[in-house]
Design an enzyme around this catalytic site. Structure first.
Site, PDB file in Angstrom:
ATOM      1  N   GLY A 265      14.843  38.142 -69.177  1.00  0.00           N
ATOM      2  CA  GLY A 265      15.964  38.871 -68.591  1.00  0.00           C
ATOM      3  C   GLY A 265      17.300  38.292 -68.986  1.00  0.00           C
ATOM      4  O   GLY A 265      18.336  38.952 -68.886  1.00  0.00           O
ATOM      5  N   ARG A 266      17.283  37.039 -69.400  1.00  0.00           N
ATOM      6  CA  ARG A 266      18.551  36.434 -69.841  1.00  0.00           C
ATOM      7  C   ARG A 266      18.324  35.425 -70.947  1.00  0.00           C
ATOM      8  O   ARG A 266      19.183  34.596 -71.218  1.00  0.00           O
ATOM      9  CB  ARG A 266      19.260  35.773 -68.675  1.00  0.00           C
ATOM     10  CG  ARG A 266      18.385  34.778 -67.937  1.00  0.00           C
ATOM     11  CD  ARG A 266      19.219  33.974 -67.033  1.00  0.00           C
ATOM     12  NE  ARG A 266      18.401  33.274 -66.057  1.00  0.00           N
ATOM     13  CZ  ARG A 266      18.912  32.480 -65.158  1.00  0.00           C
ATOM     14  NH1 ARG A 266      20.204  32.298 -65.115  1.00  0.00           N
ATOM     15  NH2 ARG A 266      18.128  31.877 -64.311  1.00  0.00           N
TER      16      ARG A 266
ATOM     17  N   GLY B 116      21.983  38.800 -66.718  1.00  0.00           N
ATOM     18  CA  GLY B 116      21.675  38.164 -68.001  1.00  0.00           C
ATOM     19  C   GLY B 116      22.442  36.883 -68.259  1.00  0.00           C
ATOM     20  O   GLY B 116      22.391  36.329 -69.356  1.00  0.00           O
TER      21      GLY B 116
ATOM     22  N   ARG C 216      17.956  26.612 -76.107  1.00  0.00           N
ATOM     23  CA  ARG C 216      16.659  25.943 -75.983  1.00  0.00           C
ATOM     24  C   ARG C 216      15.907  26.006 -77.313  1.00  0.00           C
ATOM     25  O   ARG C 216      16.120  26.924 -78.105  1.00  0.00           O
ATOM     26  CB  ARG C 216      15.796  26.637 -74.930  1.00  0.00           C
ATOM     27  CG  ARG C 216      16.468  26.868 -73.615  1.00  0.00           C
ATOM     28  CD  ARG C 216      15.464  27.177 -72.532  1.00  0.00           C
ATOM     29  NE  ARG C 216      14.942  28.512 -72.548  1.00  0.00           N
ATOM     30  CZ  ARG C 216      14.281  29.049 -71.516  1.00  0.00           C
ATOM     31  NH1 ARG C 216      14.088  28.338 -70.414  1.00  0.00           N
ATOM     32  NH2 ARG C 216      13.813  30.280 -71.583  1.00  0.00           N
TER      33      ARG C 216
ATOM     34  N   ARG D   3       4.281  32.522 -72.991  1.00  0.00           N
ATOM     35  CA  ARG D   3       3.870  32.108 -71.640  1.00  0.00           C
ATOM     36  C   ARG D   3       2.555  32.781 -71.275  1.00  0.00           C
ATOM     37  O   ARG D   3       2.173  33.774 -71.896  1.00  0.00           O
ATOM     38  CB  ARG D   3       4.948  32.559 -70.641  1.00  0.00           C
ATOM     39  CG  ARG D   3       6.323  32.059 -70.989  1.00  0.00           C
ATOM     40  CD  ARG D   3       7.385  33.152 -70.736  1.00  0.00           C
ATOM     41  NE  ARG D   3       8.695  32.727 -71.235  1.00  0.00           N
ATOM     42  CZ  ARG D   3       9.564  32.046 -70.527  1.00  0.00           C
ATOM     43  NH1 ARG D   3       9.304  31.769 -69.267  1.00  0.00           N
ATOM     44  NH2 ARG D   3      10.709  31.657 -71.042  1.00  0.00           N
TER      45      ARG D   3
ATOM     46  N   ASP E  66       4.673  33.271 -65.340  1.00  0.00           N
ATOM     47  CA  ASP E  66       5.652  33.530 -66.405  1.00  0.00           C
ATOM     48  C   ASP E  66       6.421  32.263 -66.769  1.00  0.00           C
ATOM     49  O   ASP E  66       7.174  32.252 -67.741  1.00  0.00           O
ATOM     50  CB  ASP E  66       6.638  34.637 -65.980  1.00  0.00           C
ATOM     51  CG  ASP E  66       7.324  34.333 -64.661  1.00  0.00           C
ATOM     52  OD1 ASP E  66       6.622  34.147 -63.655  1.00  0.00           O
ATOM     53  OD2 ASP E  66       8.564  34.261 -64.632  1.00  0.00           O
TER      54      ASP E  66
ATOM     55  N   ASP F 293      11.331  26.502 -68.396  1.00  0.00           N
ATOM     56  CA  ASP F 293      12.104  27.167 -67.342  1.00  0.00           C
ATOM     57  C   ASP F 293      12.460  26.226 -66.197  1.00  0.00           C
ATOM     58  O   ASP F 293      11.856  26.257 -65.122  1.00  0.00           O
ATOM     59  CB  ASP F 293      11.361  28.401 -66.809  1.00  0.00           C
ATOM     60  CG  ASP F 293      11.671  29.630 -67.661  1.00  0.00           C
ATOM     61  OD1 ASP F 293      12.329  29.471 -68.705  1.00  0.00           O
ATOM     62  OD2 ASP F 293      11.276  30.739 -67.280  1.00  0.00           O
TER      63      ASP F 293
END
Ligand code: AMP
Ligand code: MG
Length: 526
Positions: free
Chosen positions: A100-101, A134, A191, A198, A278, A288
């Site tokens: 989503g972002r 986002g 990153r 995932r 996820d 994450d």
């Protein structure tokens, strides 16, 4: 840099960038353009990650490079996309989630063939943004940047962070979901990982009954991300038994990696906080970084995530069980590719065997015992409730344990690890008795005191990214002192060294941080 972008050249996706949030069917990714930001500036960078990418670290500060790190400009060969995946969130199937972002810029292939994908987090809306913007705020981006690198230097598998960039744009967040939104500075983390796939990438096509797409993704992952594994041998495409065997070996490998990952977290006191499927990397990387935390006082029941404060599903001591639960979700997702569930049960059993072995290994290593890891685990199991009841700092305790005189152990040696005099006193007798049993075992070992301390100092870190340290950096950056990020990163580069002059970074959590937002309580708002 050379980009081959295999994920989007080998797998079906939406090649034409379309805005608008929607269900994306039959596709594993969508082309998407980062949304430019108004005034990007580099706040911190990891020179080690730059070198991995064959980027001269000095060039990272150039306006052209900062523009790339902010999503304002692409390098030749970059073809940005967002991945489509689903996930189980807090135990429930959540359907399509997706990046989503996060926007991947490209997969860079180095001279030795090693692959590193660059991904911007907070670079603007994607088809998977649902109702969100986002973007990412500075505080959570600082936390992700620092912890990615801290984790790597602790020797625990993780996605890396190349750079942290301030966007110059404001982002509105209601930090505690209590009707108090405020504008916060925006930021982007670049990153880097060999793969961002995932568990949820497999769950989504499986949930939609798209077995062909699922099989394609599994075989792609095996070929791209597990190429060097001993079990991964070339196969005749018509050899369906061989294909199934290879997929089974792959699942077992994922189970083992996941066990190693969580064992790493347990060794250093890391609590991920949102172990939804996820957020589980297929490569067994920490991924994450959201409302994560480090347990200061040793507490298996603790979670930093306020969103999970009631059920505490993702608490420190439950991370192994949750990893197993998540692997069962993955097994369920890929089950349609197997004639029977036996290979999947075998993979899950590998997790349990490896987990038990790692628990013994962790205990033996942290206690500095070489002779008998089963006895070490028993000692560890006796120690944990004492640490928890006595509210004793985990990191300081284990580091100090390496200094203990095996002939005349003193519980008072641990004073710097005590948060509450009364609680420490209430467990002093038990701790003394435990020390007696522990040192009796040490005295039976052949290893010298110096050798043992050296070995223990390689697994019991002196410096971890305590929540209050991250919060202090966030406060300083908000006050304009952006160098604070690099300063703490430098400390975290050598977590097992003494680092004279930097003792303050190893101090137990100060009283002011006990109940402060950002230090012990974190929300998913980021
Ligand atoms: P997380 O809890 O960070 O793993 O996020 C769960 C899902 O929400 C993922 O699909 C994220 O991409 C998405 N998400 C989280 N924050 C945002 C945001 N600010 N904008 C768009 N999507 C987001
Ligand atoms: Mg996530």
């Amino acid at each position: 840099m050379h980009f081959d972008n295999r994920f989007i050249t080998h797998l079906p996706g939406e090649a034409v960038a379309r805005t608008g949030r929607r269900q994306v069917m039959g596709a594993l990714w969508s082309a998407v353009e980062p949304t430019p930001v108004s005034a990007p500036r580099l706040i911190a960078a990891s020179t080690e990650v730059a070198r991995l990418l064959a980027i001269d670290p000095d060039t990272l500060t150039s306006p052209d490079m900062v523009a790339v790190l902010a999503g304002n400009r692409l390098l030749p060969g970059m073809r940005p996309w967002s991945a489509n995946y689903g996930g189980h969130q807090f135990g429930n199937w959540a359907g399509q989630l997706g990046d989503g972002r996060a926007i991947s810029l490209g997969e860079s292939v180095g001279r030795e063939g090693h692959r590193l994908e660059l991904q911007l987090k907070g670079a603007g809306p994607t088809p998977y943004s649902r109702t969100a913007d986002g973007r990412a705020v500075m505080r959570s981006s600082i936390r992700e940047f620092l912890c990615s690198e801290a984790m790597h230097h602790l020797g625990i598998p993780t996605t890396r962070a190349l750079a942290l960039v301030g966007t110059g744009d404001a982002v509105v967040r209601d930090m505690f979901y209590d009707g108090n939104p405020r504008a916060e500075p925006g930021a982007i983390v670049c990153r880097v990982a060999p793969s961002f796939i995932r568990f949820g990438n497999f769950e989504l096509p499986a949930a939609r009954g798209d077995t062909a797409l699922l099989a394609q993704l599994v075989d792609f992952t095996i070929a791209r991300d597990f190429a060097d594994c001993a079990w991964n041998r070339p196969l005749d495409p018509a050899d369906s038994a061989g294909l199934e065997e290879r997929r089974a070996a792959w699942f077992a490998d994922v189970c083992e990696r996941t066990a190693r990952l969580i064992a790493g977290w347990m060794r250093v006191g890391f609590v991920h906080g949102v172990m939804n499927t996820d957020n589980m990397s297929i490569l067994g990387l920490t991924i994450d970084y959201g409302p994560y935390g480090w347990t200061d006082d040793f507490n298996l029941d603790w979670t930093p995530n306020t969103t999970d404060s009631r059920e505490r599903r993702y608490r420190f001591g439950q991370q192994g069980d949750i990893a197993h639960w998540n692997l069962r979700c993955l097994a369920g997702a890929i089950a349609s590719l197997f004639a029977s569930t036996d290979p999947l049960h075998a993979g899950l059993a590998r997790f349990e065997v490896e987990w038990e072995r790692l628990e013994r290994e962790n205990a033996a290593a942290k206690l500095g015992i070489v002779g008998d890891d089963t006895a070490a685990l028993s000692l560890m199991r006796e120690l944990q409730p004492i640490l928890q009841a006595g509210e004793i700092d985990m990191t300081i305790f284990f580091r100090t344990l390496g200094e203990i005189d095996p002939v005349a152990p003193q519980a008072s040696a641990f004073e710097a690890a005590f948060y509450d005099g009364a609680r420490a006193a209430s467990t002093a007798e038990e701790l003394t008795a435990w020390l007696g049993r522990y040192t009796a075992m040490l005295r039976r070992e052949a290893r010298s005191h110096d050798d043992r301390r050296t070995a223990m100092n390689r697994v019991n870190p002196r410096f971890v990214l305590r929540n209050y340290l991250a919060q202090q950096v966030i406060d300083r950056v908000e006050a304009g002192d952006e160098h604070a990020v690099s300063e703490l990163l430098e400390v975290l580069r050598h977590p097992y060294d003494e680092q004279p002059g930097r003792e303050a970074f190893a101090a137990r959590r100060p009283d002011w941080a006990r109940d402060r937002a950002g230090c012990s309580m974190l929300s998913c708002s980021s």
